[in-house]
Enzyme design. Sequence first.
Site, PDB file in Angstrom:
ATOM      1  N   ALA A   8      15.392   8.365 -22.325  1.00 26.28           N
ATOM      2  CA  ALA A   8      14.323   7.467 -21.889  1.00 26.28           C
ATOM      3  C   ALA A   8      14.969   6.163 -21.448  1.00 26.28           C
ATOM      4  CB  ALA A   8      13.353   7.240 -23.033  1.00 26.28           C
ATOM      5  N   GLY A  56      15.804  11.675 -24.431  1.00 21.38           N
ATOM      6  CA  GLY A  56      14.769  12.371 -23.644  1.00 21.38           C
ATOM      7  C   GLY A  56      15.335  13.483 -22.775  1.00 21.38           C
ATOM      8  N   GLU A 101      15.647  16.366 -25.047  1.00 20.66           N
ATOM      9  CA  GLU A 101      14.274  16.816 -25.323  1.00 20.66           C
ATOM     10  C   GLU A 101      13.687  17.563 -24.123  1.00 20.66           C
ATOM     11  OE1 GLU A 101      13.462  12.742 -26.421  1.00 20.66           O
ATOM     12  OE2 GLU A 101      12.607  13.422 -28.307  1.00 20.66           O
ATOM     13  N   GLU A 155      18.942   8.225 -30.506  1.00 21.02           N
ATOM     14  CA  GLU A 155      17.932   7.167 -30.669  1.00 21.02           C
ATOM     15  C   GLU A 155      18.161   6.274 -31.881  1.00 21.02           C
ATOM     16  OE1 GLU A 155      17.308  10.325 -29.951  1.00 21.02           O
ATOM     17  OE2 GLU A 155      15.874  10.440 -28.298  1.00 21.02           O
TER      18      GLU A 155
END
Length: 260
Positions: free
Chosen positions: A66, A111, A114, A134
């Site tokens: 992200a 992300g 993911e 993260e």
Amino acid sequence: MSSDAYVRVEREGAIARLTLDRPDKLNALSAEVLEQFGRGLDQIEAMDGVRVLVITGAGKAFVAGADISAMQNMSEDEARHFSAAGQALFARLEAMPIAILAAVNGFALGGGCELALACDFIYASERARFGQPEVKLGVIPGFGGTQRLARRVGVAMAREWVFTGRMIKADEALRVGLVNAVVEPEVLMDRATAVAKEIAATGPLAIAAAKRVIAEGEGERLADANAREVEAFAGCFNSADQKEGMAAFLGKREPDFQGR
Ligand code: COA
């Protein structure tokens, strides 16, 4: 081919390719990129006869996570909204009735890892690097990483990766079953396309049913999941594809599936 600034969609026969194309920021996912991704999926869904989608990244990353610049000053509510938007997009991938492959060409962090996990399976370049870093930023995965990673590689391994934020090389990812294959960088797209073609030659309704039953069965008791399989198997017999597939086999010819 059609494009938004950060997402490219191409098609070759029954195979669509979606490329995250923001290489100067290692394809980091901002809200804008997520929106464009969603529009790319709209385009693919509107295409007649697409049977497999391959997702990849431009440049040296698949997706490096992200967008940290965009997240830096988010409020709790904004973070909730951002996380929900990513979750919805990835849930949409899982619900699409076609096979979706991740061709992971480089960094698949946060992300990006993911996203790869939300695809049906992963082919990786030797240069691929996975991880959920993260916690190093003082947060946790927000696009499904605490859940899908554990389901793929086991809870203890997922805890170690999420707690350390460590980067995982492609061969380790292969060993623990995160990826199906590791190939030389130059042949990644050829190998992903070859498996996509193999899938595209099969019955599309059967692929949709198999994808749905495998996903729905993941959290269920075996007996319940198998009961679901009975219904889905029986449902296949209402299709022209079943008649075509079996007639082609018995007639010693190639099937011509219409997805009906
Ligand atoms: N969000 C926003 N920008 C990112 C980014 C992210 N997740 N990942 C990389 N970028 C940007 C960098 O800030 C840099 O921008 P700049 O050129 O304007 O300074 C550019 O992409 C290139 O990245 P850089 O760090 O210079 O490349 P590198 O090869 O030295 O390192 C990584 C690659 C992947 C190890 C490193 O970029 C990294 O750790 N990224 C963050 C990974 C992460 O924590 N993801 C989870 C986010 S929740």
